[in-house]
Design a protein around this motif. Structure first.
Motif, PDB file in Angstrom:
ATOM      1  N   SER A 139       0.857  -1.186   0.000  1.00  0.00           N
ATOM      2  CA  SER A 139       0.000   0.000   0.000  1.00  0.00           C
ATOM      3  C   SER A 139       0.892   1.234   0.000  1.00  0.00           C
ATOM      4  CB  SER A 139      -0.912   0.018   1.231  1.00  0.00           C
ATOM      5  OG  SER A 139      -1.563   1.282   1.332  1.00  0.00           O
ATOM      6  N   LEU A 140       0.922   1.936  -1.125  1.00  0.00           N
ATOM      7  CA  LEU A 140       1.756   3.131  -1.206  1.00  0.00           C
ATOM      8  C   LEU A 140       1.242   4.207  -0.251  1.00  0.00           C
ATOM      9  CD1 LEU A 140       4.123   4.559  -2.479  1.00  0.00           C
ATOM     10  CD2 LEU A 140       2.632   5.276  -4.355  1.00  0.00           C
ATOM     11  N   THR A 141      -0.060   4.240  -0.053  1.00  0.00           N
ATOM     12  CA  THR A 141      -0.634   5.214   0.878  1.00  0.00           C
ATOM     13  C   THR A 141      -0.091   4.999   2.281  1.00  0.00           C
ATOM     14  OG1 THR A 141      -2.679   5.354  -0.416  1.00  0.00           O
ATOM     15  CG2 THR A 141      -2.770   6.090   1.879  1.00  0.00           C
ATOM     16  N   GLU A 142      -0.047   3.724   2.724  1.00  0.00           N
ATOM     17  CA  GLU A 142       0.462   3.415   4.060  1.00  0.00           C
ATOM     18  C   GLU A 142       1.961   3.685   4.154  1.00  0.00           C
ATOM     19  OE1 GLU A 142       0.596   2.031   8.045  1.00  0.00           O
ATOM     20  OE2 GLU A 142      -0.912   2.935   6.734  1.00  0.00           O
ATOM     21  N   ILE A 143       2.702   3.345   3.099  1.00  0.00           N
ATOM     22  CA  ILE A 143       4.144   3.606   3.085  1.00  0.00           C
ATOM     23  C   ILE A 143       4.399   5.108   3.180  1.00  0.00           C
ATOM     24  CG2 ILE A 143       6.213   3.526   1.640  1.00  0.00           C
ATOM     25  CD1 ILE A 143       5.208   0.806   0.614  1.00  0.00           C
ATOM     26  N   SER A 149       5.361  10.334   8.751  1.00  0.00           N
ATOM     27  CA  SER A 149       5.308  10.353  10.216  1.00  0.00           C
ATOM     28  C   SER A 149       6.671  10.620  10.826  1.00  0.00           C
ATOM     29  CB  SER A 149       4.762   9.015  10.743  1.00  0.00           C
ATOM     30  OG  SER A 149       5.718   7.972  10.588  1.00  0.00           O
ATOM     31  N   GLU A 150       7.734  10.419  10.018  1.00  0.00           N
ATOM     32  CA  GLU A 150       9.095  10.699  10.475  1.00  0.00           C
ATOM     33  C   GLU A 150       9.640  11.970   9.826  1.00  0.00           C
ATOM     34  OE1 GLU A 150      10.423   9.289  12.893  1.00  0.00           O
ATOM     35  OE2 GLU A 150       9.076   7.560  13.115  1.00  0.00           O
ATOM     36  N   SER A 151       8.707  12.861   9.460  1.00  0.00           N
ATOM     37  CA  SER A 151       9.054  14.196   8.935  1.00  0.00           C
ATOM     38  C   SER A 151       9.871  14.143   7.650  1.00  0.00           C
ATOM     39  CB  SER A 151       9.820  15.003   9.997  1.00  0.00           C
ATOM     40  OG  SER A 151       9.047  15.126  11.173  1.00  0.00           O
ATOM     41  N   SER A 152       9.576  13.166   6.795  1.00  0.00           N
ATOM     42  CA  SER A 152      10.230  13.087   5.499  1.00  0.00           C
ATOM     43  C   SER A 152       9.160  12.994   4.408  1.00  0.00           C
ATOM     44  CB  SER A 152      11.178  11.886   5.440  1.00  0.00           C
ATOM     45  OG  SER A 152      11.917  11.901   4.227  1.00  0.00           O
ATOM     46  N   TYR A 153       9.571  12.773   3.180  1.00  0.00           N
ATOM     47  CA  TYR A 153       8.634  12.686   2.061  1.00  0.00           C
ATOM     48  C   TYR A 153       9.276  11.866   0.948  1.00  0.00           C
ATOM     49  CZ  TYR A 153      11.650  16.579   0.689  1.00  0.00           C
ATOM     50  OH  TYR A 153      12.745  17.363   0.430  1.00  0.00           O
ATOM     51  N   ILE A 154       8.434  11.348   0.056  1.00  0.00           N
ATOM     52  CA  ILE A 154       8.887  10.493  -1.034  1.00  0.00           C
ATOM     53  C   ILE A 154       9.101  11.317  -2.300  1.00  0.00           C
ATOM     54  CG2 ILE A 154       8.275   8.542  -2.518  1.00  0.00           C
ATOM     55  CD1 ILE A 154       6.664   7.393  -0.209  1.00  0.00           C
ATOM     56  N   LEU A 155      10.317  11.230  -2.855  1.00  0.00           N
ATOM     57  CA  LEU A 155      10.634  11.921  -4.102  1.00  0.00           C
ATOM     58  C   LEU A 155      10.332  11.059  -5.324  1.00  0.00           C
ATOM     59  CD1 LEU A 155      14.060  13.495  -3.101  1.00  0.00           C
ATOM     60  CD2 LEU A 155      11.968  14.759  -3.604  1.00  0.00           C
ATOM     61  N   GLY A 156      10.444   9.766  -5.155  1.00  0.00           N
ATOM     62  CA  GLY A 156      10.207   8.867  -6.277  1.00  0.00           C
ATOM     63  C   GLY A 156      10.043   7.435  -5.803  1.00  0.00           C
ATOM     64  N   THR A 183      11.184   2.592  12.081  1.00  0.00           N
ATOM     65  CA  THR A 183       9.717   2.582  12.030  1.00  0.00           C
ATOM     66  C   THR A 183       9.205   1.437  11.167  1.00  0.00           C
ATOM     67  OG1 THR A 183       9.518   4.967  12.401  1.00  0.00           O
ATOM     68  CG2 THR A 183       7.686   3.873  11.292  1.00  0.00           C
ATOM     69  N   PHE A 184       9.782   1.274   9.989  1.00  0.00           N
ATOM     70  CA  PHE A 184       9.344   0.191   9.094  1.00  0.00           C
ATOM     71  C   PHE A 184       9.616  -1.181   9.713  1.00  0.00           C
ATOM     72  CE2 PHE A 184       9.235   3.428   5.715  1.00  0.00           C
ATOM     73  CZ  PHE A 184       8.059   3.062   5.072  1.00  0.00           C
ATOM     74  N   GLY A 188       7.056  -4.517  11.038  1.00  0.00           N
ATOM     75  CA  GLY A 188       7.128  -5.792  10.345  1.00  0.00           C
ATOM     76  C   GLY A 188       7.529  -5.741   8.892  1.00  0.00           C
ATOM     77  N   TYR A 189       7.901  -4.576   8.392  1.00  0.00           N
ATOM     78  CA  TYR A 189       8.375  -4.471   7.013  1.00  0.00           C
ATOM     79  C   TYR A 189       9.801  -5.026   6.909  1.00  0.00           C
ATOM     80  CZ  TYR A 189       4.491  -1.428   5.630  1.00  0.00           C
ATOM     81  OH  TYR A 189       3.253  -0.924   5.326  1.00  0.00           O
ATOM     82  N   THR A 190      10.107  -5.624   5.770  1.00  0.00           N
ATOM     83  CA  THR A 190      11.469  -6.100   5.514  1.00  0.00           C
ATOM     84  C   THR A 190      12.234  -5.014   4.771  1.00  0.00           C
ATOM     85  OG1 THR A 190      10.755  -8.406   5.372  1.00  0.00           O
ATOM     86  CG2 THR A 190      12.885  -7.850   4.381  1.00  0.00           C
ATOM     87  N   VAL A 191      13.235  -4.438   5.421  1.00  0.00           N
ATOM     88  CA  VAL A 191      14.094  -3.434   4.790  1.00  0.00           C
ATOM     89  C   VAL A 191      15.241  -4.187   4.123  1.00  0.00           C
ATOM     90  CG1 VAL A 191      15.576  -1.433   5.140  1.00  0.00           C
ATOM     91  CG2 VAL A 191      13.459  -1.684   6.476  1.00  0.00           C
ATOM     92  N   ALA A 192      15.183  -4.278   2.786  1.00  0.00           N
ATOM     93  CA  ALA A 192      16.187  -5.046   2.048  1.00  0.00           C
ATOM     94  C   ALA A 192      17.521  -4.311   1.991  1.00  0.00           C
ATOM     95  CB  ALA A 192      15.686  -5.335   0.637  1.00  0.00           C
ATOM     96  N   ARG A 193      17.458  -3.017   1.715  1.00  0.00           N
ATOM     97  CA  ARG A 193      18.685  -2.213   1.611  1.00  0.00           C
ATOM     98  C   ARG A 193      18.355  -0.765   1.943  1.00  0.00           C
ATOM     99  NH1 ARG A 193      18.445  -5.351  -2.682  1.00  0.00           N
ATOM    100  NH2 ARG A 193      17.709  -3.732  -4.112  1.00  0.00           N
TER     101      ARG A 193
END
Length: 217
Positions: A139-143, A149-156, A183-184, A188-193
């Protein structure tokens, strides 16, 4: 950008039996020094301008040319990986193939330069976060909500299918990923890199500078 979604220029591949003169004229038409050879949709290698100059122009090129330059990039590799291949093999194009060696397209020096010049990696500061997510959980909305929530934003965002999972690559407008990664992972999110600004950008900037130097050779 992954090679599978890259579309530079429509260059028709060379077939067995094509006249050497016709192949040479097509190289001049496209402004390249090599062309991909394809047999029954399978990529066989690159034929070079130098080889054609030694061939009899009125005969099929394969009547005198037996060895082809073996270089290509897989559709699941990043387009930027073509830079080092161009430098190593001293070629002006890199063919793109699928996992079964079927010819897909090509990456040219000019097209690659334009792509890298416009890429957010070079035009915006930030960092890279790569998540591995089950398709049903994406869910891109949830991501986006978690990033904000950590005071950042998605550029791409770039998404790639890997079997039953999605590899979601996020370009984020922050240089410190520690809180976002925490946070991720907590949810329960898997942070690959993850790549902080310095590490990630230096890697791609090195490839970019490498490519600019190659264009001047």
């Amino acid at each position: 950008m992954w090679s599978e979604s890259y579309n530079d220029v429509d260059i028709n591949p060379v077939n067995l039996g094509d006249l050497a003169q016709n192949v040479y004229e097509r190289m001049n038409l496209f402004g390249v020094e090599e062309l991909p050879v394809v047999e029954d949709c399978l990529y066989r290698g690159l034929i070079t301008e130098e080889q054609l100059l030694d061939a009899e122009p009125t005969l099929p090129w394969d009547s005198s040319i037996n060895e082809l330059k073996q270089v290509c990039i897989s559709e699941n590799q990043h387009v930027a990986e073509a830079i080092q291949l161009m430098k190593t093999f001293k070629v002006s194009i890199i063919p793109i193939v699928d996992l079964n060696q079927h010819y897909q397209s090509v990456i040219t020096k000019a097209g690659l330069f334009n792509y890298l010049s416009e890429d957010l990696m070079f035009s915006e500061r930030g960092s890279i976060l790569v998540l591995s997510i089950q398709k049903r959980d994406y869910s891109l909305t949830e991501i986006s909500r978690l990033v904000e929530s950590e005071s950042s934003y998605i550029l791409g965002v770039s998404i790639r299918n890997i079997f039953d999972r999605l590899e979601v690559t996020l370009k984020l407008g922050t240089e410190d990923l520690s809180k976002i990664v925490a946070t991720f992972e907590r949810l329960g999110y898997t942070v690959a890199r993850s790549y902080a600004e310095g590490n990630f950008k230096s890697s791609y900037q090195e490839r970019y500078d490498y490519f600019l130097n190659y264009l001047n050779v």
